[in-house]
Design an enzyme around this catalytic site. Structure first.
Site, PDB file in Angstrom:
ATOM      1  N   HIS A  26      11.795  10.689  74.624  1.00  0.00           N
ATOM      2  CA  HIS A  26      11.432   9.535  75.473  1.00  0.00           C
ATOM      3  C   HIS A  26      10.192   9.863  76.307  1.00  0.00           C
ATOM      4  CE1 HIS A  26      15.029   7.476  74.294  1.00  0.00           C
ATOM      5  NE2 HIS A  26      15.827   8.378  74.812  1.00  0.00           N
TER       6      HIS A  26
ATOM      7  N   GLU B 199      19.031  16.816  70.717  1.00  0.00           N
ATOM      8  CA  GLU B 199      19.378  15.442  70.350  1.00  0.00           C
ATOM      9  C   GLU B 199      18.209  14.963  69.486  1.00  0.00           C
ATOM     10  OE1 GLU B 199      21.095  11.760  72.800  1.00  0.00           O
ATOM     11  OE2 GLU B 199      18.916  11.920  72.851  1.00  0.00           O
TER      12      GLU B 199
ATOM     13  N   ARG C 245      11.072  12.634  67.141  1.00  0.00           N
ATOM     14  CA  ARG C 245      12.526  12.827  67.276  1.00  0.00           C
ATOM     15  C   ARG C 245      13.120  13.720  66.189  1.00  0.00           C
ATOM     16  NH1 ARG C 245      16.545   8.333  70.114  1.00  0.00           N
ATOM     17  NH2 ARG C 245      16.844   9.718  71.886  1.00  0.00           N
TER      18      ARG C 245
ATOM     19  N   GLU D  36      13.911   0.977  74.527  1.00  0.00           N
ATOM     20  CA  GLU D  36      15.373   1.042  74.695  1.00  0.00           C
ATOM     21  C   GLU D  36      15.864   0.480  76.021  1.00  0.00           C
ATOM     22  OE1 GLU D  36      17.329   4.637  73.433  1.00  0.00           O
ATOM     23  OE2 GLU D  36      15.714   5.068  72.022  1.00  0.00           O
TER      24      GLU D  36
ATOM     25  N   HIS E 283      17.021  16.979  76.728  1.00  0.00           N
ATOM     26  CA  HIS E 283      17.195  16.702  75.299  1.00  0.00           C
ATOM     27  C   HIS E 283      15.954  17.220  74.580  1.00  0.00           C
ATOM     28  CE1 HIS E 283      20.592  13.490  75.519  1.00  0.00           C
ATOM     29  NE2 HIS E 283      21.045  14.730  75.397  1.00  0.00           N
TER      30      HIS E 283
ATOM     31  N   ASP F 113      14.541  13.834  78.487  1.00  0.00           N
ATOM     32  CA  ASP F 113      14.608  13.768  77.022  1.00  0.00           C
ATOM     33  C   ASP F 113      13.162  13.820  76.514  1.00  0.00           C
ATOM     34  OD1 ASP F 113      14.465  12.628  74.360  1.00  0.00           O
ATOM     35  OD2 ASP F 113      16.508  11.898  74.608  1.00  0.00           O
TER      36      ASP F 113
ATOM     37  N   GLU G  89      19.636   9.136  82.487  1.00  0.00           N
ATOM     38  CA  GLU G  89      18.550   9.386  81.528  1.00  0.00           C
ATOM     39  C   GLU G  89      17.538   8.241  81.489  1.00  0.00           C
ATOM     40  OE1 GLU G  89      19.971   9.757  77.485  1.00  0.00           O
ATOM     41  OE2 GLU G  89      18.131  10.781  76.862  1.00  0.00           O
TER      42      GLU G  89
HETATM   43  C1  LER Z   1      19.145   7.345  73.501  1.00  0.00           C
HETATM   44  O1  LER Z   1      17.887   7.162  72.966  1.00  0.00           O
HETATM   45  C2  LER Z   1      19.280   8.693  74.059  1.00  0.00           C
HETATM   46  O2  LER Z   1      18.325   9.415  74.219  1.00  0.00           O
HETATM   47  C3  LER Z   1      20.623   9.150  74.423  1.00  0.00           C
HETATM   48  O3  LER Z   1      20.594  10.417  74.987  1.00  0.00           O
HETATM   49  C4  LER Z   1      21.269   8.168  75.358  1.00  0.00           C
HETATM   50  O4  LER Z   1      22.411   7.606  74.910  1.00  0.00           O
HETATM   51 MN    MN Z   2      18.521  11.440  74.970  1.00  0.00          MN
END
Ligand code: LER
Ligand code: MN
Length: 283
Positions: free
Chosen positions: A190, A248, A219, A160, A213, A187, A154
């Site tokens: 991100h 997530e 988020r 991060e 994600h 994701d 990922e």
């Molecule tokens: C952390 O920000 C994340 O997106 C998770 O999926 C990774 O541990």
């Molecule tokens: Mn993630």
């Protein structure tokens, strides 16, 4: 076919984070099933935190799949990363993830390398750190391949990790690996920070994507931020993505509402269940 998934966090030491359901595995699974999710994604403190027989029974009972297992607890609880300067820590990190891969593979689910990738700390040499990351991913990717699942890497946003932040950087890197069993996690949170154009990146690196994600720009669950989901959903369909879109996201405003909002968004973009049918469900 694109399938829905919702996260369940079972790590008592962590009280805040982007997971929809918390602490109670069966309660989370019952709610996921009632809302019509296809799968759950688990965040556990280690590979033996849940009895596999029990999980198998619950997955059958609630007719859910296991979409993926997160490995971030290895860093958050045990202080391990694949790129620590100390070889003993790197070894322990690999061993922690190997066990998580085996745990997930019992249910056909891949493990995710997110925060376990670590960071280049002051004084470290980037090339050296990337070699450690490659060594770790090669070992882990081979083990996952042996068990019939991919390994999911990922790219995270710059706050991060300073290793790899975009799908392009991730794809370029995994092309250099000996293992051919590593897929990327897209994701959307991100990506909102790092990609110039989310849909374009999905088109360009679609063949590398193994997991998604599903979270909005802030988020929160999709629909509670300003991400343009319609173009992203079109891109995922266009590349014939056939994995999970897994929430997530923060449990905003509360876990039940976040789960409902997520499945509504999923149905809106990926299928056609009516809003009223979902709203009428009482968790
Ligand atoms: C952390 O920000 C994340 O997106 C998770 O999926 C990774 O541990
Ligand atoms: Mn993630």
């Amino acid at each position: 076919m694109i399938r829905s998934s919702v996260t369940i966090a079972l790590v008592p030491q962590i009280k805040t984070g982007p997971w929809i359901f918390w602490e109670d595995l069966e309660a989370g699974m019952a709610k996921a099933a009632k809302l019509g999710f296809d799968a759950i994604e688990l965040f556990t403190s280690s590979a033996d935190a849940i009895d596999s027989e029990r999980l198998l029974g619950l997955l059958e009972q609630y007719e859910l799949k296991l979409a993926a297992v997160g490995t971030g607890a290895g860093k958050v609880i045990h202080g391990l990363t694949l790129t620590d300067a100390d070889p003993e820590i790197r070894k322990k990190a690999v061993s922690f993830v190997l066990d998580m891969i085996s745990f997930g593979a019992t249910f056909g689910a891949p493990a995710i390398i997110g925060s376990m990738q670590g960071n280049i700390l002051p004084g470290m040499d980037r090339e050296q750190v990337m070699t450690w990351l490659a060594d770790g991913l090669n070992k882990l990717g081979n083990h996952a391949g042996f068990l019939g699942v991919p390994l999911i890497y990922e790219p995270l946003n710059r706050y991060e990790t300073n290793l790899l932040n975009t799908l392009e950087a991730g794809a370029t890197f995994i092309d250099t690996l000996k293992t051919k069993n590593v897929k990327l996690l897209a994701d959307l949170f991100h990506m909102n920070i790092e990609e110039a154009d989310l849909a374009e990146s999905i088109y360009n690196f679609g063949s590398y994507i193994g997991h998604v994600h599903f979270a909005d720009s802030n988020r929160r669950p999709i629909g509670f931020g300003h991400t343009e989901m319609a173009t992203i959903a079109s891109a995922l369909k266009e590349i014939e993505y056939s994995g999970f879109v897994s929430a997530e996201a923060f449990p905003y405003p509360d876990p039940d509402s976040a789960a409902k909002q997520t499945i509504l968004a999923f149905k809106k973009y990926f299928s056609h269940t009516k809003r009223e049918e979902i709203n009428s469900l009482h968790l």
